[in-house]
Design an enzyme around this catalytic site. Structure first.
Site, PDB file in Angstrom:
ATOM      1  N   HIS A 182      72.254  80.648  21.092  1.00 25.47           N
ATOM      2  CA  HIS A 182      73.412  79.783  20.779  1.00 25.47           C
ATOM      3  C   HIS A 182      73.077  78.925  19.556  1.00 25.47           C
ATOM      4  CE1 HIS A 182      76.667  76.945  21.122  1.00 25.47           C
ATOM      5  NE2 HIS A 182      77.246  77.747  22.008  1.00 25.47           N
TER       6      HIS A 182
ATOM      7  N   GLU B 116      79.958  84.131  17.216  1.00 31.82           N
ATOM      8  CA  GLU B 116      80.393  82.738  17.236  1.00 31.82           C
ATOM      9  C   GLU B 116      80.175  82.108  15.860  1.00 31.82           C
ATOM     10  OE1 GLU B 116      80.591  80.988  21.406  1.00 31.82           O
ATOM     11  OE2 GLU B 116      78.615  80.518  20.630  1.00 31.82           O
TER      12      GLU B 116
HETATM   13  C1  PEP Z   1      80.367  77.623  22.667  1.00 34.13           C
HETATM   14  O1  PEP Z   1      79.720  76.623  22.934  1.00 34.13           O
HETATM   15  O2  PEP Z   1      79.835  78.724  22.775  1.00 34.13           O
HETATM   16  C2  PEP Z   1      81.748  77.473  22.217  1.00 34.13           C
HETATM   17  C3  PEP Z   1      82.386  78.536  21.839  1.00 34.13           C
HETATM   18  O3  PEP Z   1      82.260  76.199  22.230  1.00 34.13           O
HETATM   19  P1  PEP Z   1      83.786  75.784  21.973  1.00 34.13           P
HETATM   20  O4  PEP Z   1      84.659  76.722  22.739  1.00 34.13           O
HETATM   21  O5  PEP Z   1      83.874  74.378  22.463  1.00 34.13           O
HETATM   22  O6  PEP Z   1      84.029  75.907  20.497  1.00 34.13           O
END
Ligand code: PEP
Length: 245
Positions: free
Chosen positions: A94, A163
């Site tokens: 992450h 992400e």
């Molecule tokens: C995450 O922490 O993986 C994430 C996607 O956070 P958020 O949905 O708050 O952007």
């Protein structure tokens, strides 16, 4: 479709009451096409595990140490320890952990130790805003993926969560065209360069019950990693419901 709730460093025993609604929802739902995975903080894993028995919710953790069983690592939890208390998935890589010093090499070791302990992995990767502006996204993603997968067998135990860092917690999501192209690019690379037959690629970054309408149109996405919006069960359930309407 995978719906993964990442509670980050939020939640206490009281927050577990909100899970009752999700358990009820998952039991009543006739739709068998989704998996619900909850990743609460370590402090709640054990209680959470007991609570979700006989439900369709699956337990995940938010990180682990790279050492596979035990050792002198103050404050750390190994993948073996997670496995023993009923955890099935673990988030690795992450950006919030990368930003505090977790390296590609650490990530690679964590993936290997988790696979040894028969855990499934939610592997996160993504570019910064600066890299995106420099049109460097694809190169950055491939570098992160290659380093994470170096020497890894049983890659089919991994869910790949794209992400973009600039999207996490900001309310911003990529343009549909860009997101679709990136997911496609990653899937093709995983198939061609890493010999994965059916790679699962998820999206994470500010997913909520409003923008899910737009995101669900991108049919090649295999699920969502949800941070902020997963902390209220109503929001989480709405996201799941709206994905299938
Ligand atoms: C995450 O922490 O993986 C994430 C996607 O956070 P958020 O949905 O708050 O952007």
């Amino acid at each position: 479709m995978y719906f993964i709730a990442n509670w980050k460093m939020f939640g206490d025993i009281k927050s577990l009451n909100s899970i009752n609604n999700v358990i009820k929802f998952s039991k009543l739902s006739k739709n068998k096409k989704f998996k619900l995975i909850y990743c609460p903080p370590y402090t709640l894993l054990n209680t959470f595990y007991k609570k979700i028995q006989n439900s369709k919710i699956i337990l995940g953790a938010q990180n682990c140490h790279h050492e596979e069983s035990s050792g002198p690592y103050t404050g750390s939890i190994s993948s073996k320890m997670l496995k023993k208390i009923g955890v099935k998935y673990v988030i690795i890589g992450h950006s919030e952990n990368r930003s505090t010093g977790e390296t590609d090499d650490d990530i690679n070791k964590k993936i290997k130790s988790s696979i040894k302990n028969n855990l499934n992995i939610i592997f996160c990767f993504g570019e910064t805003l600066k890299q995106k502006r420099k049109k460097d996204t694809n190169r950055v993603l491939i570098r992160q993926i290659s380093r994470a997968l170096k020497g890894v067998k049983k890659k089919d135990r991994i869910l790949f969560a794209y992400e973009p860092i600039w999207s996490i917690g900001t309310g911003l999501i990529p343009k549909s065209k860009d997101l679709s192209q990136t997911i496609n690019f990653v899937k093709n690379k995983l198939k061609n360069n890493f010999r994965l037959k059916f790679p699962k690629v998820l999206y994470g970054g500010s997913v909520n019950s409003n923008n899910i309408q737009k995101l669900k149109e991108i049919k090649i996405i295999d699920g969502f990693l949800i941070g902020g919006a997963s902390q209220k069960s109503k929001n989480f359930i709405d996201i799941v419901k709206k994905t299938f309407i």
